[in-house]
Design a protein around this motif. Structure first.
Motif, PDB file in Angstrom:
ATOM      1  N   UNK A 237       0.846  -1.211   0.000  1.00 45.62           N
ATOM      2  CA  UNK A 237       0.000   0.000   0.000  1.00 45.62           C
ATOM      3  C   UNK A 237       0.874   1.251   0.000  1.00 45.62           C
ATOM      4  N   UNK A 238       1.986   1.170   0.735  1.00 48.43           N
ATOM      5  CA  UNK A 238       2.868   2.341   0.851  1.00 48.43           C
ATOM      6  C   UNK A 238       3.561   2.636  -0.478  1.00 48.43           C
ATOM      7  N   UNK A 239       4.155   1.604  -1.084  1.00 45.90           N
ATOM      8  CA  UNK A 239       4.943   1.869  -2.302  1.00 45.90           C
ATOM      9  C   UNK A 239       4.060   2.191  -3.508  1.00 45.90           C
ATOM     10  N   UNK A 240       2.786   1.797  -3.465  1.00 51.74           N
ATOM     11  CA  UNK A 240       1.893   2.139  -4.579  1.00 51.74           C
ATOM     12  C   UNK A 240       1.108   3.422  -4.280  1.00 51.74           C
TER      13      UNK A 240
ATOM     14  N   UNK B 178      -0.746   7.226   0.877  1.00 47.93           N
ATOM     15  CA  UNK B 178      -0.807   8.675   0.643  1.00 47.93           C
ATOM     16  C   UNK B 178      -2.175   9.087   0.103  1.00 47.93           C
ATOM     17  N   UNK B 179      -2.734   8.243  -0.779  1.00 50.33           N
ATOM     18  CA  UNK B 179      -4.066   8.545  -1.336  1.00 50.33           C
ATOM     19  C   UNK B 179      -5.102   8.558  -0.210  1.00 50.33           C
ATOM     20  N   UNK B 180      -4.959   7.619   0.709  1.00 46.66           N
ATOM     21  CA  UNK B 180      -5.867   7.541   1.852  1.00 46.66           C
ATOM     22  C   UNK B 180      -5.762   8.805   2.705  1.00 46.66           C
ATOM     23  N   UNK B 181      -4.511   9.232   2.941  1.00 49.41           N
ATOM     24  CA  UNK B 181      -4.299  10.455   3.726  1.00 49.41           C
ATOM     25  C   UNK B 181      -4.871  11.660   2.987  1.00 49.41           C
ATOM     26  N   UNK B 182      -4.680  11.671   1.652  1.00 56.62           N
ATOM     27  CA  UNK B 182      -5.193  12.784   0.856  1.00 56.62           C
ATOM     28  C   UNK B 182      -6.719  12.859   0.932  1.00 56.62           C
ATOM     29  N   UNK B 183      -7.361  11.704   1.148  1.00 58.11           N
ATOM     30  CA  UNK B 183      -8.821  11.696   1.234  1.00 58.11           C
ATOM     31  C   UNK B 183      -9.308  11.943   2.667  1.00 58.11           C
TER      32      UNK B 183
ATOM     33  N   UNK C  51       7.994   1.276   4.636  1.00 54.60           N
ATOM     34  CA  UNK C  51       8.577   0.651   3.434  1.00 54.60           C
ATOM     35  C   UNK C  51       8.900   1.699   2.369  1.00 54.60           C
ATOM     36  N   UNK C  52      10.007   1.529   1.708  1.00 54.12           N
ATOM     37  CA  UNK C  52      10.368   2.369   0.568  1.00 54.12           C
ATOM     38  C   UNK C  52      11.126   1.497  -0.428  1.00 54.12           C
ATOM     39  N   UNK C  53      11.167   1.947  -1.661  1.00 60.70           N
ATOM     40  CA  UNK C  53      11.997   1.239  -2.637  1.00 60.70           C
ATOM     41  C   UNK C  53      11.298   0.124  -3.394  1.00 60.70           C
ATOM     42  N   UNK C  54      10.027   0.311  -3.731  1.00 61.41           N
ATOM     43  CA  UNK C  54       9.317  -0.617  -4.618  1.00 61.41           C
ATOM     44  C   UNK C  54       9.163  -2.015  -4.064  1.00 61.41           C
ATOM     45  N   UNK C  55       9.020  -2.984  -4.975  1.00 59.91           N
ATOM     46  CA  UNK C  55       8.727  -4.361  -4.555  1.00 59.91           C
ATOM     47  C   UNK C  55       9.889  -4.956  -3.748  1.00 59.91           C
ATOM     48  N   UNK C  56      11.094  -4.506  -4.051  1.00 60.09           N
ATOM     49  CA  UNK C  56      12.253  -4.975  -3.294  1.00 60.09           C
ATOM     50  C   UNK C  56      12.132  -4.530  -1.838  1.00 60.09           C
ATOM     51  N   UNK C  57      11.644  -3.306  -1.678  1.00 59.74           N
ATOM     52  CA  UNK C  57      11.431  -2.765  -0.339  1.00 59.74           C
ATOM     53  C   UNK C  57      10.382  -3.544   0.427  1.00 59.74           C
ATOM     54  N   UNK C  58       9.349  -4.013  -0.288  1.00 57.79           N
ATOM     55  CA  UNK C  58       8.283  -4.792   0.366  1.00 57.79           C
ATOM     56  C   UNK C  58       8.875  -6.097   0.902  1.00 57.79           C
ATOM     57  N   UNK C  59       9.701  -6.745   0.091  1.00 54.83           N
ATOM     58  CA  UNK C  59      10.351  -7.987   0.508  1.00 54.83           C
ATOM     59  C   UNK C  59      11.227  -7.761   1.734  1.00 54.83           C
ATOM     60  N   UNK C  60      11.984  -6.655   1.697  1.00 55.40           N
ATOM     61  CA  UNK C  60      12.885  -6.321   2.810  1.00 55.40           C
ATOM     62  C   UNK C  60      12.078  -6.098   4.092  1.00 55.40           C
TER      63      UNK C  60
ATOM     64  N   UNK D 253      -6.063  15.388  -5.121  1.00 58.65           N
ATOM     65  CA  UNK D 253      -4.726  15.067  -5.644  1.00 58.65           C
ATOM     66  C   UNK D 253      -4.776  13.821  -6.533  1.00 58.65           C
ATOM     67  N   UNK D 254      -4.161  13.926  -7.691  1.00 54.23           N
ATOM     68  CA  UNK D 254      -4.038  12.778  -8.592  1.00 54.23           C
ATOM     69  C   UNK D 254      -2.591  12.316  -8.516  1.00 54.23           C
ATOM     70  N   UNK D 255      -2.400  11.074  -8.072  1.00 53.09           N
ATOM     71  CA  UNK D 255      -1.041  10.566  -7.889  1.00 53.09           C
ATOM     72  C   UNK D 255      -0.459  10.024  -9.190  1.00 53.09           C
ATOM     73  N   UNK D 256       0.866   9.996  -9.210  1.00 49.88           N
ATOM     74  CA  UNK D 256       1.594   9.601 -10.419  1.00 49.88           C
ATOM     75  C   UNK D 256       1.147   8.242 -10.951  1.00 49.88           C
ATOM     76  N   UNK D 257       1.042   7.256 -10.061  1.00 44.41           N
ATOM     77  CA  UNK D 257       0.619   5.924 -10.506  1.00 44.41           C
ATOM     78  C   UNK D 257      -0.848   5.696 -10.154  1.00 44.41           C
ATOM     79  N   UNK D 258      -1.620   6.731 -10.087  1.00 41.88           N
ATOM     80  CA  UNK D 258      -3.059   6.730  -9.789  1.00 41.88           C
ATOM     81  C   UNK D 258      -3.368   6.497  -8.300  1.00 41.88           C
ATOM     82  N   UNK D 259      -2.644   5.555  -7.655  1.00 42.65           N
ATOM     83  CA  UNK D 259      -2.852   5.310  -6.225  1.00 42.65           C
ATOM     84  C   UNK D 259      -4.255   4.827  -5.894  1.00 42.65           C
ATOM     85  N   UNK D 260      -4.868   4.079  -6.826  1.00 42.05           N
ATOM     86  CA  UNK D 260      -6.217   3.548  -6.555  1.00 42.05           C
ATOM     87  C   UNK D 260      -6.131   2.423  -5.525  1.00 42.05           C
ATOM     88  N   UNK D 261      -7.178   2.293  -4.698  1.00 44.04           N
ATOM     89  CA  UNK D 261      -7.207   1.202  -3.719  1.00 44.04           C
ATOM     90  C   UNK D 261      -7.501  -0.081  -4.494  1.00 44.04           C
ATOM     91  N   UNK D 262      -6.477  -0.953  -4.610  1.00 44.22           N
ATOM     92  CA  UNK D 262      -6.644  -2.083  -5.523  1.00 44.22           C
ATOM     93  C   UNK D 262      -7.571  -3.174  -4.999  1.00 44.22           C
TER      94      UNK D 262
END
Lengths: 252, 279
Positions: free
Chosen positions: A115-118, A122-127, A215-224, B100-109
């Protein structure tokens, strides 16, 4: 690898902040009851099978290992008491906690990490949603409340496992085994055996959520993060077990 | 094409009060300084396009405006309120005023398109019928009514961005932040996204901050305008008789603002970095 003291202090600070935010979040509106129930299902119902299996075979192997030593002293009849005390005081809480750390802790860290790396957090916080309240508090509450229940189940299946080995392999009387198992347990053992899982459950959930949320750094970060969550929570369970045992023994 | 709501009266389309401001903001990630004393001002009805190479601090600026990051120095003001020292609970009240519109959309999957859009409205405990109506209206605006029951994984990249735009618009914010909303999309899909942003700016008077490193999209936004004629929206490019004044550029280089002004001045700039960027 040497431990970096600066990094360690930052991690402790981060976990302390998360604990503080979670405690505040647990008592302030809005309450996410649906998420708590969903997490309870994942933590409790989802872990039942592995808890029952690991408890059963831990009890069974404990009986096998101890019976020969007890037989040397002509005390095979005490097998039940040895198994039940070991399970309720130590093996049950620790084994259940390690199982939950492996299954649930890894799930929490990887889910929150994804959720963090995608940018979903942040979207949740923005809402306008506080992710600690929505994601962390339900996970902590679910693990905290269900860890003792899972431990009781692990203890019960451990005693059943021991009984099965005792009756079918060692040919001990079932009544003798169960009487000895029951008589050996004190209120102190039961209380300690139920308080430990509360601490372990909270530790697993907090550490796993913390690892996931930073978590940071994409899918590798998720594994870490997932690996760190399982390793750190398992080690902390063993460390806390030592100190809690010392504490309970001091007051017994 | 559906509209988001009643178009605002032409008299309200003026660029007026400051709605978003960064005052001398600096931001560090560890030992790396991402922003160095940046000041920025966005007024109601205005659109600012932030340009800059990778790592120039563009996305960080947006996150600071939304309160997703805190500045190490300086202040961030939303409608005159300093949000830089607010806690998460206070920020939770300010953030819904901004979309805010995020770079990769940030939709709840794990949620469907409908639930993604309705998420904020459920949090507000709105009635089911009102939620349904609002979601339909916003999805109609982005032209994705047919995708209402789809999962985000079933959508194309362009559709995901449009759903993300719709989700950001659900609580009718007057300020929109776009973090590279066209990155990785083909020119036709990018054009669709840009037209939606232009419509919001020109027919709803929504202020916007558009972060990109794609010059084509940036200049489309700065030169194309939407106007309503006989109930339909038409897009026209500015010419010798009409010049868009409410869309301006901000250029960042190594965390510092090196340019602020309209597209005409940006094109004429003699700054070597800008010349290289525009080449």
């Amino acid at each position: 690898m040497l431990l970096d003291p600066k990094k360690a202090v930052i991690e402790v600070q981060g976990i302390s902040l998360l604990v503080g935010q979670s405690i505040r979040g647990a008592f302030r509106r809005p309450f996410y009851f649906r998420d708590i129930l969903l997490q309870m299902d994942q933590v409790g119902v989802g872990s039942l099978a592995i808890i029952m299996l690991s408890g059963f075979f831990a009890g069974a192997v404990l009986t096998l290992q101890t019976s020969s030593t007890l037989a040397a002293f002509g005390a095979v009849g005490l097998t039940g008491s040895l198994v039940s005390v070991s399970l309720v005081r130590e093996l049950g809480p620790v084994l259940a906690a390690l199982m939950v750390a492996g299954r649930v802790g890894s799930g929490m860290a990887s889910e929150l990490g994804s959720l963090k790396v995608t940018e979903q957090i942040n979207a949740m916080r923005a809402l306008g949603t506080d992710p600690v309240k929505k994601l962390v508090v339900p996970r902590i509450l679910a693990t905290l409340t269900l860890q003792p229940v899972l431990t009781i189940i692990a203890d019960a299946f451990g005693i059943i496992g021991g009984l099965s080995v005792g009756v079918f392999i060692l040919h001990i009387s079932a009544k003798l085994y169960l009487n000895s198992a029951w008589d050996a347990l004190t209120n102190q053992d039961l209380l300690g055996g139920l308080l430990k899982p509360v601490v372990f459950g909270a530790t697993i959930a907090i550490v796993s959520c913390y690892c996931g949320m930073r978590t940071y750094g994409g899918t590798r970060g998720v594994g870490r993060s997932t690996t760190q969550a399982v390793v750190a929570s398992s080690i902390l369970v063993l460390i806390f077990d030592f100190f809690l045992t010392r504490l309970f023994l001091a007051y017994s | 094409m559906k509209t988001l709501g009643e178009p605002v009266a032409s008299g309200d389309l003026a660029v007026t009060d400051t709605v978003l401001e960064l005052r001398n903001v600096s931001k560090y990630y560890g030992d790396v300084q991402v922003l160095d004393g940046v000041s920025f001002r966005l007024r109601q009805g205005e659109t600012k396009i932030i340009l800059g190479g990778s790592g120039s601090g563009k996305s960080t600026m947006l996150k600071l405006m939304m309160g997703l990051e805190r500045p190490d120095e300086g202040q961030v003001l939303v409608k005159g309120q300093d949000i830089s020292s607010m806690n998460e609970r206070q920020l939770g009240l300010v953030r819904p005023q901004i979309g805010m519109v995020f770079q990769e959309a940030g939709l709840f999957d794990s949620l469907s398109v409908f639930d993604n859009l309705a998420y904020r409205l459920y949090e507000l405990k709105m009635e089911e019928a009102a939620i349904e109506e609002r979601v339909q209206t916003v999805l109609g605006f982005v032209g994705l009514t047919a995708a209402i029951d789809k999962e985000p994984s079933e959508l194309s990249g362009g559709m995901r961005r449009r759903v993300a735009l719709a989700r950001a618009l659900i609580s009718q914010p007057r300020i929109m932040l776009y973090d590279e909303p066209t990155a990785g999309l083909d020119p036709v899909t990018s054009r669709k996204i840009n037209e939606l942003i232009i419509r919001l700016r020109d027919t709803q008077n929504v202020s916007g901050v558009f972060v990109t490193h794609r010059l084509r999209d940036a200049f489309t936004l700065a030169t194309v305008y939407a106007h309503e004629s006989n109930g339909s929206i038409r897009f026209r490019r500015e010419d010798g008789t009409f010049c868009l004044a409410h869309t301006r550029f901000v250029m960042l280089q190594n965390g510092k603002t090196i340019f602020e002004g309209p597209d005409e001045l940006l094109r004429q700039s003699e700054d070597p970095y800008i010349r290289k960027f525009l080449a």
